[in-house]
Each structure stands twice: as structure tokens, then as C-alpha cells.
Write an enzyme that holds these catalytic residues in place. Structure first.
Site, PDB file in Angstrom:
ATOM      1  N   HIS A  18       0.827  -1.202   0.000  1.00 60.99           N
ATOM      2  CA  HIS A  18       0.000   0.000   0.000  1.00 60.99           C
ATOM      3  C   HIS A  18       0.867   1.259   0.000  1.00 60.99           C
ATOM      4  CE1 HIS A  18      -3.985  -1.899   0.715  1.00 60.99           C
ATOM      5  NE2 HIS A  18      -3.192  -2.891   1.056  1.00 60.99           N
ATOM      6  N   ASP A 116      -7.127   5.139   1.971  1.00 60.95           N
ATOM      7  CA  ASP A 116      -7.113   3.800   1.398  1.00 60.95           C
ATOM      8  C   ASP A 116      -8.420   3.086   1.737  1.00 60.95           C
ATOM      9  OD1 ASP A 116      -5.916   1.538   0.311  1.00 60.95           O
ATOM     10  OD2 ASP A 116      -4.062   1.758   1.451  1.00 60.95           O
ATOM     11  N   TRP A 371      -1.106  -6.821  -6.669  1.00 59.57           N
ATOM     12  CA  TRP A 371      -1.358  -5.900  -7.781  1.00 59.57           C
ATOM     13  C   TRP A 371      -0.109  -5.098  -8.165  1.00 59.57           C
ATOM     14  CZ3 TRP A 371      -3.934  -6.052 -11.817  1.00 59.57           C
ATOM     15  CH2 TRP A 371      -4.177  -4.920 -12.603  1.00 59.57           C
ATOM     16  N   ASN A 372       0.690  -4.701  -7.169  1.00 58.21           N
ATOM     17  CA  ASN A 372       1.918  -3.957  -7.518  1.00 58.21           C
ATOM     18  C   ASN A 372       2.867  -4.835  -8.311  1.00 58.21           C
ATOM     19  OD1 ASN A 372       1.516  -1.362  -5.964  1.00 58.21           O
ATOM     20  ND2 ASN A 372       1.257  -2.895  -4.349  1.00 58.21           N
ATOM     21  N   SER A 373       2.995  -6.077  -7.890  1.00 53.60           N
ATOM     22  CA  SER A 373       3.880  -6.997  -8.618  1.00 53.60           C
ATOM     23  C   SER A 373       3.381  -7.169 -10.051  1.00 53.60           C
ATOM     24  CB  SER A 373       3.926  -8.361  -7.922  1.00 53.60           C
ATOM     25  OG  SER A 373       4.570  -8.225  -6.675  1.00 53.60           O
ATOM     26  N   GLU A 376       4.275  -4.083 -12.045  1.00 57.24           N
ATOM     27  CA  GLU A 376       5.722  -4.016 -12.285  1.00 57.24           C
ATOM     28  C   GLU A 376       6.135  -5.041 -13.348  1.00 57.24           C
ATOM     29  OE1 GLU A 376       6.324  -2.497  -7.696  1.00 57.24           O
ATOM     30  OE2 GLU A 376       7.015  -4.505  -8.215  1.00 57.24           O
TER      31      GLU A 376
HETATM   32  N1  UDP Z   1       8.817  -5.534  -2.982  1.00 57.48           N
HETATM   33  C1  UDP Z   1      10.160  -5.255  -3.120  1.00 57.48           C
HETATM   34  N2  UDP Z   1      11.056  -6.161  -2.622  1.00 57.48           N
HETATM   35  C2  UDP Z   1      10.701  -7.300  -1.980  1.00 57.48           C
HETATM   36  C3  UDP Z   1       9.321  -7.589  -1.858  1.00 57.48           C
HETATM   37  C4  UDP Z   1       8.406  -6.694  -2.377  1.00 57.48           C
HETATM   38  O1  UDP Z   1      10.538  -4.231  -3.700  1.00 57.48           O
HETATM   39  O2  UDP Z   1      11.566  -8.067  -1.539  1.00 57.48           O
HETATM   40  C5  UDP Z   1       7.817  -4.563  -3.473  1.00 57.48           C
HETATM   41  C6  UDP Z   1       7.269  -4.924  -4.826  1.00 57.48           C
HETATM   42  O3  UDP Z   1       8.058  -4.362  -5.843  1.00 57.48           O
HETATM   43  C7  UDP Z   1       5.872  -4.320  -4.776  1.00 57.48           C
HETATM   44  C8  UDP Z   1       5.485  -4.411  -3.308  1.00 57.48           C
HETATM   45  O4  UDP Z   1       6.704  -4.558  -2.599  1.00 57.48           O
HETATM   46  O5  UDP Z   1       5.909  -2.964  -5.164  1.00 57.48           O
HETATM   47  C9  UDP Z   1       4.600  -5.598  -3.020  1.00 57.48           C
HETATM   48  O6  UDP Z   1       3.312  -5.300  -3.440  1.00 57.48           O
HETATM   49  P1  UDP Z   1       2.305  -6.375  -4.028  1.00 57.48           P
HETATM   50  O7  UDP Z   1       1.028  -5.656  -4.284  1.00 57.48           O
HETATM   51  O8  UDP Z   1       2.891  -7.071  -5.182  1.00 57.48           O
HETATM   52  O9  UDP Z   1       2.146  -7.442  -2.888  1.00 57.48           O
HETATM   53  P2  UDP Z   1       1.857  -7.382  -1.313  1.00 57.48           P
HETATM   54  O10 UDP Z   1       3.154  -7.191  -0.674  1.00 57.48           O
HETATM   55  O11 UDP Z   1       0.922  -6.220  -1.079  1.00 57.48           O
HETATM   56  O12 UDP Z   1       1.237  -8.702  -1.045  1.00 57.48           O
END
Ligand code: UDP
Ligand code: UDP
Length: 476
Positions: A18, A116, A371-373, A376
Site C-alpha cells: 500500500h 485507502d 497488484w503492484n507486482s 511491475e
Molecule cells: N517488494 C520489493 N522487494 C521485496 C518484496 C516486495 O521491492 O523483496 C515490493 C514490490 O516491488 C511491490 C510491493 O513490494 O511494489 C509488493 O506489493 P504487491 O502488491 O505485489 O504485494 P503485497 O506485498 O501487497 O502482497
């Protein structure tokens, strides 16, 4: 007359998934629109507090003011074993007085509050200080549609959702398969269900809703959100697709051993394996994954976290990376580390994922479909091997495979909820070796192009954010 710019207060949920998109949004307001930006960080416990503040402060490049709110003690309000789906909303409610005190000291007082899912109790503070009330939904439009429509389902659907014969229908949108249900919908007697229904109602209290997606990725769903006969009659608020917002590469870790190793690998030859910031695997699942990777005979980078009893969101409860006190390599199959010398790389530290995904050696991503993954991965043209674990990840995995065509999905065959080694090696080879991988790769590149177009000047997301920024200025 003094001309002043809006001051935006951002209040994301705790959890890197988030905070990262909120930081990205804050940077856009600061750089493109010259707004003053303050990000308020909430922590779920003491252990995650310092670490996440350090990471976010480093990423902010001083473009945004970062305020760490004091931790709230919710131990008397929730059962110690309760799920993240209860802890997050309770924490966000309890933080409101501290947030109010902090807002009261800020000069100039923020003119806009962006919060949020679960954060909308803070709208009482926004009203007191005459601020605009925005929600930034840091996920995709289909999940937003489900969230605002759940209070209606709550009235319409009789009995448990898991017992429904048909998928859940959301007007104008794809239906949600019963086997993909968002965790809080699995049990209507659990508090996390009530919290989610409440969140859906809370979003309607905002003035506007921002979504971390773009018009061309989910045209039908955005249309439904604006159509009075479909979902606009429920939400009654304008929706702004402003994504994909991801944090830019920090370039801070380029010198590490990992990047030295990646630099030596051929283009698109490495599978990157990571489950985001909050997920853990069971020990049994970890062993199957290790064998599956080894049997695939492909190069890989695996971000390993200490296992928990069941795969899921337990790391959120204990701090991001779970139990660090154990030797992580001890959880892997006997002899694994020596057998994978020069083929695989195992890390346990936080490394910027964007830096890994943008490395030319990366050819596929075994992901929990956070969603961020996902965003990316799209922006770096990397196909996904979907390994959903919790929250809305199963919905995401279905959308990625069936609607976007950018992923293959790992299937769970055993009754133990574990993805077996054979399945893992088969799907890894399907993407990395078989011809089928090429079609998926082409599709991800099309999505990448569409994302870049939406995000640059004249694109749909760029223009949506500019329009929103103008309305912030006009309200001053
Ligand atoms: N991330 C990172 N390094 C790590 C693990 C996660 O940079 O070792 C970042 C990843 O690039 C993304 C976020 O953390 O931006 C994880 O968000 P996502 O929505 O994918 O998953 P969540 O952690 O919310 O389950
Ligand atoms: N390795 C690993 N995790 C680490 C460090 C090393 O998995 O944190 C493994 C990896 O398989 C790598 C091997 O150790 O291929 C040797 O790494 P190093 O970079 O030290 O040597 P080189 O790649 O130059 O042989």
C-alpha cells in the site's frame, strides 16, 4: 495575493504493497503539479515500523514529507490470532485520533485527504479541517467493483457465498468465481467480512475515487463504474484511473552480489520468484517449490522468507519478513544450495523488486499476483507464472490468465493446498522453454505499450490525474 498550491495528505494502510503506490502518487502530485505532499505512515506493530519508514524515506527523495504516526495498541480489541482482514481496519480506526493531532499541527493545513480502503474513518478529520475526501484504491477496477458492490450482495445473497452454485455477479463486470473469492467473503460470520462490507460503504463517503489501473486495461469495468444503470448508482462518485503507479528504480542495490550474478546470466534466462512483502509459504510448499525450480533446469532468483504453518499472510502479523532468527537455508531441501550453485540465487533481504524485474536477464516471474507486482511485471514485459496465496490474489490470477493473457497459473492438485513440484517444473518450462511462452510474452509487451501510453502526456491516466489536480486547485 498569495497563490498557494494544494497540500495533499496521504494516509495508506500499513504494508509495503500500500505504501509504495501511495508514495508513487505523492511523487506525481509533487513533481507534475507542484503540490506539497505529506505521507502519514501507520504501523501494524513495532517491528515493522522502523524498517518500512526507512525504506519509504529512502525512496521518497525528499519529494514528500513523511510522518510516522505513533503505533496504536489494538491488543485489547482483537484476538491475538485474528486475521489481517480484521487487524488492518481496527488499526485504521484506532489511528484516527493520532492522525487528527498530527493534522492539527501541520502548516499549511492539508487541503486534500487521500486515503485507502479501510481508511475512510479518517474522513471525519477531513470534514473538521475542510479537506477534500478522496480514496486511492491501490488495486484494479474489478476489485474496486467487488468492494463497492459487496454491501449489495450482503443484502441479496442468502447463505454463504462459498455455497453459491453460480459465480458472484457484479453488474457490467466479469463474475467472481466461487473458488476465487476474496478471503473476507469466505465466511460471513467472521468479523473480517463485516469489516469488508463496511469498507465498501466507506468508499461511498468520498468525493472522488482514484484507481491504480488504466482505462484501456479494464475498459468494460470502468464503463460499468460510470454507468448509472450498472455501478454508478451504487458508488455515485467519479472514478479516475491514474495508474500504473509503481515506484521507480532506486538503483541503490545495483552493486550487490545478486546483480553481479544477474549480470552474468543470458538475456531472459532467469525466473524471478517472490511473493511480495507480506506472504509466506508453508514449509511443505517451500520444499515443493525448491524441487520444482531445480527440476525445471532453469536459472532462478528466489526471495525466501521463513515458512509458516500454512501458506498465507502470516508475515504481516509478525513483521514483514517473518521469523528472521532462523537460518533460512535450513528450511530448504538437503543439499539444495550446493546443487543450485551458479544456477540459482537465493536471497532473504529486501531488494528493490523493480530493479530485479527490469534486469535483462529476467524471463519470467513466479508471483503471488499482488497488484503492484502485476503492474511491475507488465511495465517490464515479464510474463507471470501465477501462484496466488491469499487476499484477492486468486481473482487477480484468473484475470491475468483469462482476461489479460499474460500468465499461466499453477494448479493445486492435492487436497493439502500445496502446489506440487511436477506442476511447478511443468509451468516454468512452459513459459521459459516451450513455444507457448512466446505468445504470452508478446501479450505482456502489448500491455506494457498500453500502460506506457496511458501514463505519458496526453494518455488517459495522465489526463485523469491532471483533471483531478485541477479540481484540487479549484477548491482552494
Ligand atoms: N517488494 C520489493 N522487494 C521485496 C518484496 C516486495 O521491492 O523483496 C515490493 C514490490 O516491488 C511491490 C510491493 O513490494 O511494489 C509488493 O506489493 P504487491 O502488491 O505485489 O504485494 P503485497 O506485498 O501487497 O502482497
Ligand atoms: N548464492 C546464493 N545466495 C547468496 C549468495 C550466493 O544463492 O546470497 C549462491 C548462488 O547460487 C551463486 C553461488 O552462491 O551462484 C556463488 O555466488 P558468488 O557470486 O559468490 O560466486 P560466483 O557467481 O562468482 O561463482
Amino acid at each position: 495575493m498569495e497563490t498557494s498550491k494544494p497540500h495533499v495528505a496521504l494516509l495508506p494502510l500499513p504494508g509495503m504493497g500500500h505504501m509504495i503506490p501511495y508514495l508513487g502518487l505523492g511523487k506525481l502530485f509533487a513533481t507534475h503539479h507542484n503540490f506539497k505532499v505529506t505521507i502519514f505512515l501507520v504501523s501494524i506493530d513495532h517491528s515493522s515500523q522502523t524498517e518500512s519508514k526507512t525504506i519509504i524515506s529512502e525512496m521518497s527523495n525528499e519529494l514528500c514529507n513523511i510522518v510516522q504516526l505513533p503505533p496504536v495498541d489494538i491488543t485489547s480489541l482483537v484476538d491475538p490470532n485474528t486475521t489481517i482482514g480484521v487487524r488492518l481496519p481496527v488499526t485504521m480506526r484506532e489511528i484516527v485520533p493520532a492522525f487528527r493531532s498530527s493534522i492539527a499541527t501541520l502548516k499549511p493545513c492539508p487541503t486534500v485527504l487521500v486515503t485507502d480502503i479501510f481508511g475512510t474513518d479518517a474522513f471525519s478529520v477531513a470534514e473538521e479541517f475542510n479537506m477534500l475526501k478522496y480514496v486511492f484504491f491501490p488495486s484494479h477496477a474489478w476489485f474496486l467493483a467487488l468492494t463497492i458492490y459487496t454491501p449489495i450482495l450482503d443484502e441479496e445473497v442468502k447463505g454463504e457465498y462459498v455455497h453459491q452454485k453460480e459465480p458472484l455477479k457484479i453488474p457490467g463486470c466479469a463474475s467472481v468465481r466461487v473458488e476465487d473469492l476474496f478471503d473476507p467473503l469466505l465466511d460471513r460470520t467472521n468479523q473480517q467480512y463485516d469489516e469488508y462490507v463496511r469498507a465498501g460503504i466507506g468508499i461511498r463517503m468520498s468525493d472522488r475515487v482514484l484507481v491504480n489501473s488504466w482505462e484501456e486495461l479494464q475498459p468494460k469495468t470502468f464503463e460499468a463504474l460510470r454507468d448509472d444503470k450498472l455501478l454508478a448508482c451504487v458508488l455515485k462518485r467519479p472514478v479516475y484511473p491514474v495508474g500504473p503507479i509503481v515506484t521507480q528504480s532506486a538503483n541503490s542495490s545495483k552493486g550487490d552480489l545478486l546483480f553481479e550474478w544477474l549480470n552474468k546470466q543470458p538475456n531472459q534466462s532467469v525466473v524471478y520468484v517472490s511473493f511480495g512483502s507480506g506472504a509466506t509459504l508453508s514449509h511443505e510448499q517451500m520444499i515443493e517449490l525448491a524441487w520444482g525450480l531445480e527440476m525445471s533446469k532453469q536459472r532462478f532468483v528466489w526471495v525466501v522468507r521463513a515458512p509458516t504453518e500454512e501458506s498465507g499472510d502470516k508475515a504481516y502479523l509478525n513483521g514483514r519478513s517473518g521469523d528472521k532468527s532462523h537460518d533460512l537455508f535450513g528450511y530448504l531441501p538437503k543439499g539444495f544450495m550446493s546443487r543450485i550453485q551458479n544456477v540459482g540465487f537465493v536471497i532473504s533481504d529486501w531488494v528493490s523488486q523493480v530493479d530485479i524485474l527490469s534486469h535483462p536477464s529476467i524471463g519470467a516471474f513466479i508471483s503471488h499476483c499482488g497488484w503492484n507486482s502485476t503492474l511491475e511485471s507488465i511495465l517490464n514485459g515479464v510474463p507471470i507464472i501465477a501462484f496466488p496465496l491469499f487476499a484477492e490474489q486468486k481473482m487477480n490470477a484468473t484475470m491475468l490468465t483469462e482476461e489479460f493473457g499474460m500468465a499461466v497459473r499453477l494448479e493445486v492438485f492435492s487436497s493439502k493446498k500445496v502446489v506440487g513440484r511436477e506442476e511447478i517444473q511443468k509451468k516454468v518450462r512452459k513459459i521459459m522453454v516451450d513455444k507457448e511462452g512466446h505468445g504470452i510474452k508478446d501479450r505482456v509487451n502489448e500491455l506494457k505499450y498500453s500502460a506506457e501510453k496511458a501514463f505519458c502526456k496526453g494518455g488517459s491516466s495522465y489526463e485523469a490525474l491532471s483533471e483531478l489536480a485541477k479540481s484540487c486547485e479549484a477548491s482552494m
